[in-house]
Scaffold this active site. Structure first.
Site, mmCIF file in Angstrom:
data_model
loop_
_atom_site.group_PDB
_atom_site.id
_atom_site.type_symbol
_atom_site.label_atom_id
_atom_site.label_comp_id
_atom_site.label_asym_id
_atom_site.label_seq_id
_atom_site.Cartn_x
_atom_site.Cartn_y
_atom_site.Cartn_z
ATOM 1 N N ASN A 91 0.865 -1.170 0.000
ATOM 2 C CA ASN A 91 0.000 0.000 0.000
ATOM 3 C C ASN A 91 0.906 1.225 0.000
ATOM 4 O O ASN A 91 1.816 1.325 0.823
ATOM 5 C CB ASN A 91 -0.900 0.014 1.235
ATOM 6 C CG ASN A 91 -1.837 -1.171 1.282
ATOM 7 O OD1 ASN A 91 -2.306 -1.634 0.255
ATOM 8 N ND2 ASN A 91 -2.080 -1.686 2.464
ATOM 9 N N GLY A 97 -4.526 3.015 1.732
ATOM 10 C CA GLY A 97 -4.603 2.149 2.901
ATOM 11 C C GLY A 97 -3.318 2.029 3.694
ATOM 12 O O GLY A 97 -3.268 1.268 4.659
ATOM 13 N N GLN A 98 -2.270 2.771 3.314
ATOM 14 C CA GLN A 98 -1.030 2.707 4.092
ATOM 15 C C GLN A 98 -1.221 3.445 5.405
ATOM 16 O O GLN A 98 -1.632 4.599 5.421
ATOM 17 C CB GLN A 98 0.138 3.311 3.302
ATOM 18 C CG GLN A 98 1.470 3.138 3.998
ATOM 19 C CD GLN A 98 2.649 3.662 3.183
ATOM 20 O OE1 GLN A 98 2.483 4.303 2.149
ATOM 21 N NE2 GLN A 98 3.848 3.387 3.667
ATOM 22 N N HIS A 104 6.759 -1.561 3.559
ATOM 23 C CA HIS A 104 6.451 -2.929 3.959
ATOM 24 C C HIS A 104 5.495 -3.552 2.952
ATOM 25 O O HIS A 104 4.807 -2.854 2.209
ATOM 26 C CB HIS A 104 5.823 -2.979 5.361
ATOM 27 C CG HIS A 104 4.528 -2.257 5.483
ATOM 28 N ND1 HIS A 104 4.434 -0.875 5.554
ATOM 29 C CD2 HIS A 104 3.255 -2.718 5.537
ATOM 30 C CE1 HIS A 104 3.165 -0.522 5.670
ATOM 31 N NE2 HIS A 104 2.421 -1.633 5.650
ATOM 32 N N HIS A 106 2.616 -6.938 2.482
ATOM 33 C CA HIS A 106 1.757 -7.895 3.167
ATOM 34 C C HIS A 106 1.739 -9.182 2.347
ATOM 35 O O HIS A 106 1.395 -9.142 1.161
ATOM 36 C CB HIS A 106 0.328 -7.366 3.292
ATOM 37 C CG HIS A 106 0.225 -6.107 4.090
ATOM 38 N ND1 HIS A 106 -0.041 -6.120 5.444
ATOM 39 C CD2 HIS A 106 0.366 -4.814 3.733
ATOM 40 C CE1 HIS A 106 -0.072 -4.869 5.879
ATOM 41 N NE2 HIS A 106 0.177 -4.062 4.866
#
Length: 120
Positions: A91, A97-98, A104, A106
């Site tokens: 994201n 949505g970060q 990083h 997911h």
């Protein structure tokens, strides 16, 4: 890149063992741990130990080798936990949505219909 003097991100604090987490993989520069609010049967966060990059676009431009290492660790985690069948999601930006501005990914896996993995 992150601001000098700002508080360390939650991911940096996990990497330094200041915040507990279930760590599933680690290298000198990458750490992977179970997400505390999983969105799939397997939900692992894979991140850099360094806070130098806020998102994947910055990391790709600044250190493509580190991005390749992050993706390789994500693949290793997925091979072990999902038989190599997974989604890898980055994201980038608050509207996407970060919520933690420390690069990083997911790793999401599990059978469709289990958890909230869904089919999109």
């Amino acid at each position: 890149m992150s601001s000098t003097g700002s508080a360390p991100s939650i991911f940096s604090r996990i990497a330094r063992r200041e915040v507990p987490a279930t760590i599933v993989a680690e290298t000198d520069r990458i750490i992977a741990f179970n997400d505390v609010a999983p969105k799939a049967p397997v939900h692992v966060v894979v991140t850099t130990k360094s806070e130098d990059y806020r998102n994947v676009a910055e990391l790709a431009a600044g250190d493509p080798g580190l991005l390749a290492e992050l993706v390789d660790v994500a693949r290793q985690v997925a091979d072990e936990l999902t038989n190599g069948q997974f989604r890898l999601v980055f994201n980038t930006g608050e509207d996407a949505g970060q919520t933690v501005f420390h690069v990083h990914a997911h790793v999401l896996g599990g059978r469709l219909g289990e958890g909230t993995l869904g089919s999109e």
